[in-house]
Design an enzyme around this catalytic site. Structure first.
Site, PDB file in Angstrom:
ATOM      1  N   CYS A 109       0.851  -1.178   0.000  1.00 23.37           N
ATOM      2  CA  CYS A 109       0.000   0.000   0.000  1.00 23.37           C
ATOM      3  C   CYS A 109       0.896   1.240   0.000  1.00 23.37           C
ATOM      4  O   CYS A 109       2.079   1.170   0.228  1.00 23.37           O
ATOM      5  CB  CYS A 109      -0.876   0.012   1.236  1.00 23.37           C
ATOM      6  SG  CYS A 109      -1.847  -1.485   1.373  1.00 23.37           S
ATOM      7  N   ARG A 157       2.171   2.146  -8.108  1.00 21.77           N
ATOM      8  CA  ARG A 157       2.186   0.799  -7.546  1.00 21.77           C
ATOM      9  C   ARG A 157       0.854   0.077  -7.672  1.00 21.77           C
ATOM     10  O   ARG A 157       0.755  -1.070  -7.371  1.00 21.77           O
ATOM     11  CB  ARG A 157       2.561   0.871  -6.044  1.00 21.77           C
ATOM     12  CG  ARG A 157       3.978   1.214  -5.774  1.00 21.77           C
ATOM     13  CD  ARG A 157       4.849   0.317  -6.562  1.00 21.77           C
ATOM     14  NE  ARG A 157       4.398  -1.046  -6.443  1.00 21.77           N
ATOM     15  CZ  ARG A 157       5.011  -1.939  -5.715  1.00 21.77           C
ATOM     16  NH1 ARG A 157       6.091  -1.597  -5.070  1.00 21.77           N
ATOM     17  NH2 ARG A 157       4.576  -3.174  -5.633  1.00 21.77           N
ATOM     18  N   TRP A 190      -3.966  -1.505  -1.263  1.00 23.43           N
ATOM     19  CA  TRP A 190      -4.004  -2.676  -2.149  1.00 23.43           C
ATOM     20  C   TRP A 190      -4.668  -3.744  -1.293  1.00 23.43           C
ATOM     21  O   TRP A 190      -4.079  -4.215  -0.311  1.00 23.43           O
ATOM     22  CB  TRP A 190      -2.592  -3.073  -2.542  1.00 23.43           C
ATOM     23  CG  TRP A 190      -2.508  -4.411  -3.225  1.00 23.43           C
ATOM     24  CD1 TRP A 190      -2.275  -5.615  -2.625  1.00 23.43           C
ATOM     25  CD2 TRP A 190      -2.690  -4.702  -4.608  1.00 23.43           C
ATOM     26  NE1 TRP A 190      -2.296  -6.612  -3.549  1.00 23.43           N
ATOM     27  CE2 TRP A 190      -2.546  -6.096  -4.778  1.00 23.43           C
ATOM     28  CE3 TRP A 190      -2.950  -3.915  -5.722  1.00 23.43           C
ATOM     29  CZ2 TRP A 190      -2.655  -6.717  -6.010  1.00 23.43           C
ATOM     30  CZ3 TRP A 190      -3.055  -4.551  -6.958  1.00 23.43           C
ATOM     31  CH2 TRP A 190      -2.917  -5.926  -7.085  1.00 23.43           C
ATOM     32  N   ASN A 244       0.258  -0.591   6.377  1.00 22.07           N
ATOM     33  CA  ASN A 244       0.691  -1.390   5.234  1.00 22.07           C
ATOM     34  C   ASN A 244       1.216  -2.695   5.808  1.00 22.07           C
ATOM     35  O   ASN A 244       2.051  -2.686   6.701  1.00 22.07           O
ATOM     36  CB  ASN A 244       1.813  -0.657   4.480  1.00 22.07           C
ATOM     37  CG  ASN A 244       2.220  -1.429   3.230  1.00 22.07           C
ATOM     38  OD1 ASN A 244       1.507  -2.327   2.798  1.00 22.07           O
ATOM     39  ND2 ASN A 244       3.352  -1.081   2.664  1.00 22.07           N
ATOM     40  N   GLY A 245       0.682  -3.823   5.363  1.00 21.90           N
ATOM     41  CA  GLY A 245       1.161  -5.109   5.862  1.00 21.90           C
ATOM     42  C   GLY A 245      -0.016  -6.016   6.169  1.00 21.90           C
ATOM     43  O   GLY A 245      -1.118  -5.811   5.678  1.00 21.90           O
ATOM     44  N   GLU A 299       7.645 -22.097 -17.727  1.00 19.82           N
ATOM     45  CA  GLU A 299       7.608 -20.712 -17.231  1.00 19.82           C
ATOM     46  C   GLU A 299       8.895 -19.994 -17.574  1.00 19.82           C
ATOM     47  O   GLU A 299       8.891 -18.844 -18.008  1.00 19.82           O
ATOM     48  CB  GLU A 299       7.359 -20.708 -15.726  1.00 19.82           C
ATOM     49  CG  GLU A 299       7.411 -19.334 -15.076  1.00 19.82           C
ATOM     50  CD  GLU A 299       6.449 -18.320 -15.688  1.00 19.82           C
ATOM     51  OE1 GLU A 299       5.530 -18.732 -16.424  1.00 19.82           O
ATOM     52  OE2 GLU A 299       6.649 -17.121 -15.463  1.00 19.82           O
ATOM     53  N   LYS A 316       9.371 -16.458 -19.971  1.00 17.82           N
ATOM     54  CA  LYS A 316      10.008 -15.211 -19.544  1.00 17.82           C
ATOM     55  C   LYS A 316      10.929 -14.681 -20.633  1.00 17.82           C
ATOM     56  O   LYS A 316      10.911 -13.499 -20.958  1.00 17.82           O
ATOM     57  CB  LYS A 316      10.783 -15.432 -18.251  1.00 17.82           C
ATOM     58  CG  LYS A 316       9.906 -15.654 -17.051  1.00 17.82           C
ATOM     59  CD  LYS A 316       9.135 -14.418 -16.644  1.00 17.82           C
ATOM     60  CE  LYS A 316       7.702 -14.253 -16.866  1.00 17.82           C
ATOM     61  NZ  LYS A 316       6.656 -15.093 -16.991  1.00 17.82           N
ATOM     62  N   GLU A 339       8.868 -13.407 -23.817  1.00 14.61           N
ATOM     63  CA  GLU A 339       7.999 -12.221 -23.760  1.00 14.61           C
ATOM     64  C   GLU A 339       8.756 -10.929 -23.515  1.00 14.61           C
ATOM     65  O   GLU A 339       8.234  -9.857 -23.808  1.00 14.61           O
ATOM     66  CB  GLU A 339       6.878 -12.387 -22.737  1.00 14.61           C
ATOM     67  CG  GLU A 339       7.268 -12.561 -21.312  1.00 14.61           C
ATOM     68  CD  GLU A 339       6.033 -12.718 -20.419  1.00 14.61           C
ATOM     69  OE1 GLU A 339       4.969 -12.179 -20.718  1.00 14.61           O
ATOM     70  OE2 GLU A 339       6.157 -13.400 -19.390  1.00 14.61           O
ATOM     71  N   HIS A 359      12.635 -37.448 -29.917  1.00 11.52           N
ATOM     72  CA  HIS A 359      11.507 -37.735 -30.824  1.00 11.52           C
ATOM     73  C   HIS A 359      11.302 -36.612 -31.823  1.00 11.52           C
ATOM     74  O   HIS A 359      10.201 -36.428 -32.340  1.00 11.52           O
ATOM     75  CB  HIS A 359      10.243 -37.965 -29.998  1.00 11.52           C
ATOM     76  CG  HIS A 359      10.359 -39.121 -29.064  1.00 11.52           C
ATOM     77  ND1 HIS A 359      10.377 -40.435 -29.480  1.00 11.52           N
ATOM     78  CD2 HIS A 359      10.542 -39.168 -27.720  1.00 11.52           C
ATOM     79  CE1 HIS A 359      10.535 -41.235 -28.442  1.00 11.52           C
ATOM     80  NE2 HIS A 359      10.625 -40.498 -27.364  1.00 11.52           N
ATOM     81  N   LYS A 414      -0.800  -6.445 -19.475  1.00 12.73           N
ATOM     82  CA  LYS A 414      -0.677  -7.087 -18.157  1.00 12.73           C
ATOM     83  C   LYS A 414      -1.900  -7.958 -17.866  1.00 12.73           C
ATOM     84  O   LYS A 414      -1.789  -9.021 -17.300  1.00 12.73           O
ATOM     85  CB  LYS A 414      -0.543  -6.022 -17.061  1.00 12.73           C
ATOM     86  CG  LYS A 414      -0.338  -6.599 -15.661  1.00 12.73           C
ATOM     87  CD  LYS A 414       0.890  -7.478 -15.593  1.00 12.73           C
ATOM     88  CE  LYS A 414       1.064  -8.153 -14.269  1.00 12.73           C
ATOM     89  NZ  LYS A 414       2.138  -9.184 -14.313  1.00 12.73           N
TER      90      LYS A 414
END
Ligand code: AGP
Length: 629
Positions: A10, A35, A92, A118-119, A502, A506, A509, A525, A624
């Protein structure tokens, strides 16, 4: 140079001085907007000063609103030029949806104390019950609100605001940074920091508090970074820094030399690198409050599922896109091992147009960082139409997928700004591990002792990832040698195959290079025909049971001139002779290795893209959150 930095979720701001307090903290919040957040609010201690033309005084005035700062600003017409000490917050959401009542600041029942946070407060449910039993009224669903009532309760007993805050915090467990303003001390701000970042900006006849440096830069570049356990009292003439227990603490101010844009990224050149370095904290936050003192997994979100209900699920269907799909591939192996049921993983776009074998006997697991991906949302709706029960793993609280699920387990990665997902992936995988362990334990497929071992291995992951980040310079060196290559394979078996998917994404992209993940056993194969000098083959070989097979793959690639980069556990040297490059990772439980082994490859992708001058945070052609089909 790669660096490690704390993260923050936050936005926190505070001001005390002779400027209009509300206008100042709002301006500071605007510098933290990058953010991401879903609600905002301000509080100001008014004091009836004729010079400032204030009506009334000796009170706290609070304005908050769901949505962006523009919505809040539309509510501030009478408050812009309030002059007292002020605090501001962009939230957030982690506990409770993005609504106005859940927005910060939260305030005491007598309206004379306001607090921003925040937390995550781990024991907030217990504290909430205790305070409600003591007659305190709650107006939100948040964990934060318990703190302001704890302060009010202590203040009623001792009449000293500073001591009341100190006393209140002794009851709290979890990660927090807080700032408090009160009508009792209208020219003073109080702040405490345990895990979430908090800084003091030192001005001339004015002082500032913020969760991140960009907020104070237009006003001052002299900053004190608070450390865990710090408690600070701030007035316009200075600050007094102590431990929570009151022992004096000295922290030297430093002068910020970053420009504002660099400061938004916490000193990193890109959000992607910042978010890679936030992963230890994001994993710790996702685990936080979900591991009991008995080392079992606590997921109240799934309490509705009785053993009988779980037993009725004969199969599991995971649907997701992109990185979230790759997290599902890890879960498949882990869940099939634990739950002894078929676990299918489908990309949402294929699932929704197929003829899926889904029905009331199916537990459908929906994974999504944004919670807004069109294909994934459509797949959720199709699964529901077919009678499945929907559990989702989502990062954005209150998002569409979250709202349409029967149960949601939120990752606590915080806002992920870079299009290329990193911390969301590792927290999705950790959340999926916890759900699988929880379900297996509820079904009595896992003894408490066996669960304890898994849980201990889970809680070791933040440090393991931290350790990989500590060796980032080795990756930087490797990237400099590979940056000109144009063809990459990523090979693995078992969990290593799941993570290779994954890792390859990365590189694709953000560097726009061809990178293909393949099950290592499949190379012979067909794809082996593509291996020739210059082709880079990243070989994940972390699974002891499959190491010899991977060593054969390494040798077959090397024999054809490919450049082999082997990812092996620390202490494993049998690939050293055959591989061209070795990246060692901390030896962790095999099932959990994707969370650790992906990190050097995230860094490699980032460093190669940077060497190639690519955009990185906003790659071409990508968004995004893909909210269109
Ligand atoms: C991953 O780096 C990409 N940003 C993309 O594959 C992403 O994972 C995918 O679009 C799914 O997004 P979601 O998790 O928000 O649903």
């Amino acid at each position: 140079m790669l660096r490690s930095k704390p993260d923050q979720m936050c936005g926190i701001t505070g001001y005390v001085g002779d400027r209009p307090g509300v206008r100042t903290v709002i301006d500071m919040l605007r510098r933290l907007e990058y953010r991401g957040y879903d609600s905002a609010g301000v509080a100001v201690a008014t004091r009836g000063d004729e010079a400032s033309g204030l009506a009334g005084g000796g009170d706290i005035e609070i304005v908050k609103a769901a949505g962006k700062l523009a919505v809040l600003e539309g509510e501030l017409h009478d408050y812009w030029d309030k002059y007292g000490a002020a605090i501001g917050h962009t939230r957030w959401a982690t506990h409770g949806g993005p609504t106005t009542p859940n927005a910060h600041p939260h305030y005491s029942n007598d309206g004379r104390i306001a607090l921003i946070h925040n937390g995550i407060i781990e024991n907030f449910q217990e504290l909430r019950g205790e305070l409600q039993a003591g007659g305190f009224r709650f107006t939100s669903e948040t964990d934060t609100e318990v703190m302001v009532h704890l302060v009010e309760r202590a203040y009623r007993q001792n009449g000293d605001m500073e001591q009341a805050i100190r006393d209140a915090l002794t009851h709290v467990t979890g990660a927090y940074s807080i700032v408090v303003v009160s009508a009792h001390e209208p020219d003073t701000l109080y702040a405490a920091k345990t895990a979430s970042p908090l800084i003091v900006g030192l001005g001339d006849g004015e002082n500032f508090l913020a969760s991140d440096i960009p907020a104070v830069l237009p006003y001052t570049r002299r900053v004190v970074v608070l450390e865990d356990g710090d408690f600070v009292t701030v007035t316009k003439t200075g600050m007094c820094l102590t431990t929570l227990a009151g022992q004096p603490v000295t922290r030297e101010p430093f002068t910020v030399t970053w420009d504002e844009q660099t400061a938004e990224k916490g000193g990193f050149p890109h959000f992607m690198l910042k978010e890679i370095y936030e992963q230890p904290r994001a994993i710790a936050d996702t685990l936080r409050g979900r591991i009991s003192p008995e080392e079992t997994v606590i997921l109240p979100e799934l309490e509705a599922f009785s053993q009988k209900q779980l037993g009725a699920f004969t199969r599991v269907q995971i649907v997701a896109c992109g990185t979230a799909y790759h997290a599902g591939m890890v879960a498949k192996r882990f869940w099939e091992h634990l739950l002894r049921r078929p676990v299918d993983v489908s990309v949402a776009s294929e699932f929704r147009y197929g003829d899926p074998l889904v029905g009331p006997d199916t537990l459908c697991l929906v994974v999504s960082q944004s919670g807004e991906t069109a294909d994934t949302l459509a797949a959720l709706r199709e699964a529901r139409r077919l009678g499945a029960t929907i559990v989702s793993v989502v990062n954005v609280v209150g998002s569409s997928i979250a709202r349409e699920s029967d149960a949601v387990v939120y990752t606590q990665a915080g806002p992920e700004i870079c299009v290329a997902s990193t911390k969301a992936y590792v927290t999705q995988v950790v959340a999926l591990y916890m759900i699988g362990l929880h379900l297996a334990f509820v079904e009595e497929r896992l003894s408490q002792d066996a669960l304890k071992v898994y849980v201990r291995d889970l809680t070791a992951l933040p440090d393991a990832v931290e350790s990989v980040l500590g060796g980032a310079l080795l990756v930087e060196d490797l990237a400099s040698r590979l940056a000109e290559r144009t063809t990459f394979f990523y090979l693995g078996r078992g969990y290593d195959y799941a993570v290779s998917l994954e890792a390859a994404l990365k590189l694709k992209e953000i560097s726009y290079l061809h990178a293909e993940a393949y099950a290592a056993g499949e190379m012979k194969h067909g794809p082996l025909a593509l291996v020739e000098p210059g082709v880079v083959v990243i070989c994940f070989a972390t699974e002891p049971r499959l190491f010899d097979k991977m060593l054969s793959n390494i040798k077959e690639v090397s024999a054809r001139g490919g450049t082999v980069v082997a990812i092996v556990p620390e202490g494993e040297t049998r690939a050293d002779a055959a591989a061209d490059e070795i990246l060692r990772i901390p030896a962790v439980r095999t099932e959990f290795s994707p969370v650790v082994s992906v990190v050097p490859l995230q860094l490699l992708a980032y460093l190669i893209a940077r060497a190639r001058g690519c955009e990185i945070d906003q790659p071409r052609n990508l968004a995004k959150s893909v909210t269109v089909e």
